[in-house]
Design a protein around this motif. Structure first.
Motif, mmCIF file in Angstrom:
data_model
loop_
_atom_site.group_PDB
_atom_site.id
_atom_site.type_symbol
_atom_site.label_atom_id
_atom_site.label_comp_id
_atom_site.label_asym_id
_atom_site.label_seq_id
_atom_site.Cartn_x
_atom_site.Cartn_y
_atom_site.Cartn_z
ATOM 1 N N UNK A 75 0.864 -1.265 0.006
ATOM 2 C CA UNK A 75 -0.056 -0.095 -0.040
ATOM 3 C C UNK A 75 0.647 1.114 0.005
ATOM 4 N N UNK A 76 2.038 1.317 0.836
ATOM 5 C CA UNK A 76 2.853 2.347 0.766
ATOM 6 C C UNK A 76 3.398 2.604 -0.595
ATOM 7 N N UNK A 77 3.789 1.544 -1.118
ATOM 8 C CA UNK A 77 4.523 1.438 -2.552
ATOM 9 C C UNK A 77 3.405 2.086 -3.705
ATOM 10 N N UNK A 78 2.167 1.663 -3.518
ATOM 11 C CA UNK A 78 0.962 2.114 -4.389
ATOM 12 C C UNK A 78 0.778 3.442 -4.356
ATOM 13 N N UNK A 79 0.944 3.903 -3.033
ATOM 14 C CA UNK A 79 0.693 5.347 -2.716
ATOM 15 C C UNK A 79 1.672 6.246 -3.172
ATOM 16 N N UNK A 80 2.777 5.715 -3.825
ATOM 17 C CA UNK A 80 3.950 6.656 -4.257
ATOM 18 C C UNK A 80 5.424 6.531 -3.481
ATOM 19 N N UNK A 81 5.565 5.492 -2.815
ATOM 20 C CA UNK A 81 7.072 5.432 -2.324
ATOM 21 C C UNK A 81 7.744 4.201 -3.292
ATOM 22 N N UNK A 82 8.982 4.422 -3.668
ATOM 23 C CA UNK A 82 9.693 3.329 -4.185
ATOM 24 C C UNK A 82 11.068 3.186 -3.417
ATOM 25 N N UNK A 83 11.191 1.979 -3.436
ATOM 26 C CA UNK A 83 12.249 1.414 -2.484
ATOM 27 C C UNK A 83 13.507 0.557 -3.243
ATOM 28 N N UNK A 84 14.750 0.831 -3.004
ATOM 29 C CA UNK A 84 15.725 -0.019 -3.702
ATOM 30 C C UNK A 84 16.609 -0.332 -2.450
ATOM 31 N N UNK A 85 16.651 -1.924 -2.160
ATOM 32 C CA UNK A 85 17.521 -2.218 -1.132
ATOM 33 C C UNK A 85 18.955 -2.205 -1.720
ATOM 34 N N UNK A 86 19.682 -2.801 -0.903
ATOM 35 C CA UNK A 86 21.079 -2.971 -1.066
ATOM 36 C C UNK A 86 21.469 -3.873 -2.240
ATOM 37 N N UNK A 87 20.624 -4.996 -2.224
ATOM 38 C CA UNK A 87 20.363 -6.147 -3.230
ATOM 39 C C UNK A 87 19.993 -5.448 -4.688
ATOM 40 N N UNK A 88 19.351 -4.545 -4.537
ATOM 41 C CA UNK A 88 18.675 -3.646 -5.672
ATOM 42 C C UNK A 88 17.592 -4.890 -6.615
ATOM 43 N N UNK A 89 17.881 -5.750 -7.055
ATOM 44 C CA UNK A 89 17.364 -6.576 -8.224
ATOM 45 C C UNK A 89 16.847 -7.805 -7.843
ATOM 46 N N UNK A 102 9.078 -3.082 -11.082
ATOM 47 C CA UNK A 102 9.074 -1.866 -10.513
ATOM 48 C C UNK A 102 7.785 -0.947 -10.963
ATOM 49 N N UNK A 103 7.068 -1.187 -12.023
ATOM 50 C CA UNK A 103 6.032 -0.495 -12.332
ATOM 51 C C UNK A 103 4.803 -1.261 -12.255
ATOM 52 N N UNK A 104 4.793 -2.185 -11.395
ATOM 53 C CA UNK A 104 3.607 -3.111 -10.987
ATOM 54 C C UNK A 104 2.240 -2.392 -10.946
ATOM 55 N N UNK A 105 2.334 -1.362 -10.342
ATOM 56 C CA UNK A 105 0.987 -0.498 -10.115
ATOM 57 C C UNK A 105 0.677 0.270 -11.084
ATOM 58 N N UNK A 148 14.838 0.097 -11.750
ATOM 59 C CA UNK A 148 13.627 -0.589 -11.394
ATOM 60 C C UNK A 148 12.832 0.623 -10.364
ATOM 61 N N UNK A 149 13.539 1.091 -9.605
ATOM 62 C CA UNK A 149 13.003 2.170 -8.606
ATOM 63 C C UNK A 149 12.324 3.306 -9.232
ATOM 64 N N UNK A 150 12.974 3.853 -10.407
ATOM 65 C CA UNK A 150 12.321 4.861 -10.989
ATOM 66 C C UNK A 150 10.998 4.554 -11.937
ATOM 67 N N UNK A 151 11.012 3.256 -12.240
ATOM 68 C CA UNK A 151 9.863 2.994 -13.111
ATOM 69 C C UNK A 151 8.388 3.232 -12.859
ATOM 70 N N UNK A 152 8.180 3.335 -11.458
ATOM 71 C CA UNK A 152 6.755 3.612 -10.899
ATOM 72 C C UNK A 152 6.568 5.231 -10.765
ATOM 73 N N UNK A 153 7.552 5.978 -11.463
ATOM 74 C CA UNK A 153 7.428 7.427 -11.343
ATOM 75 C C UNK A 153 6.753 8.198 -9.839
ATOM 76 N N UNK A 154 7.618 7.449 -8.922
ATOM 77 C CA UNK A 154 7.407 7.603 -7.494
ATOM 78 C C UNK A 154 7.417 9.051 -7.148
ATOM 79 N N UNK A 155 6.703 9.566 -5.955
ATOM 80 C CA UNK A 155 6.660 10.630 -5.231
ATOM 81 C C UNK A 155 7.951 10.858 -4.552
ATOM 82 N N UNK A 156 8.497 9.606 -3.911
ATOM 83 C CA UNK A 156 9.521 9.608 -2.793
ATOM 84 C C UNK A 156 10.392 8.443 -3.336
ATOM 85 N N UNK A 157 11.640 8.482 -3.502
ATOM 86 C CA UNK A 157 12.619 7.351 -3.877
ATOM 87 C C UNK A 157 13.524 7.116 -2.399
#
Length: 237
Positions: A75-89, A102-105, A148-157
């Motif tokens: 839900x947090x991701x659908x609301x505009x947060x994108x997260x990249x862990x250290x593993x990344x992919x 990354x653009x699932x929603x 992948x993190x930028x795919x969702x056109x997020x409000x916050x990365x």
């Protein structure tokens, strides 16, 4: 400028071990914040709690004026947060499958348009789009994680050590791309790092030490602090 993310008196940890001790941090609209800290300072714990991968023990996380402290991660991701862990992919997925995830929603049309834009900035990814993520070099994998993190056109990365394992050349490229998206798309960023190069495009910085915020201020204020200059920049005079 309005606060997009606000973390108030946050406490969290693992099992019986408390890692975060009353952390307060904020990211404004269109602001790039770099969270500095050595290994074990609590940076990953803080980011995971913000995105809902860890449960907050105490305190509050507000995003876009909404209390998200106890919301599920999706839900947090659908609301505009994108997260990249250290593993990344996801190494067992192809480059293109990672990007689609990354653009699932987003709609297929939005994802196709977004992917083509990202391929312009990451030509290696377009060339290897049908290859498995795990077959890429370390630098290419991290670049895929950024894309992948930028795919969702997020409000916050939110990114956990994007420079980890990267050569100086790839670090420079990652900073250039993130800076461009930050300015062009007005996306806010919270980047946890040890590499001070990321301060080059930050508006504000925090230092996390022992699970507590020990410094908050502008980059110029950080660089003028003698103790911090010696610790992070190796400058002794």
């Amino acid at each position: 400028m309005q606060r997009l993310l606000e973390i108030s008196n946050l406490e969290a940890g693992y099992g019986l071990i408390k890692v975060l001790w009353g952390v307060n941090l904020a990211v404004k609209q269109n602001e790039c914040v770099v969270l500095l800290g050595v290994n074990g300072a609590g940076k990953t714990t803080l980011l995971k709690t913000v995105v809902g991968l860890l449960k907050a023990w105490k305190g509050k996380v507000t995003f876009n004026s909404n209390d998200i402290t106890h919301l599920r991660s999706d839900i947090r991701i659908a609301n505009g947060i994108a997260y990249m862990s250290e593993l990344a992919i996801f190494p067992n997925l192809t480059v293109e499958e990672n990007l689609k995830l990354g653009g699932y929603f987003k709609s297929d049309k939005e994802n196709k348009k977004r992917m083509e834009k990202l391929y312009q900035y990451f030509p290696d990814l377009k060339e290897y789009k049908h290859k498995m993520g795990g077959s890429l070099s370390g630098g290419q994998r991290k670049m895929l994680g950024v894309a992948k993190t930028l795919m969702s056109n997020p409000k916050l990365v939110i990114m956990d050590e994007p420079s980890s394992g990267l050569s100086p050349k790839f670090v420079k490229r990652a900073i250039e791309v993130l800076d461009m998206f930050h300015k062009e798309e007005k996306v806010a960023m919270l980047i946890a790092e040890q590499n001070v190069s990321f301060l080059d495009f930050a508006e504000k910085t925090y230092i996390l030490d022992g699970g507590k915020i020990t410094f908050e201020g502008s980059v110029s204020e950080l660089k003028s602090n003698n103790i911090i200059r010696e610790t992070y920049f190796g400058i002794t005079h």
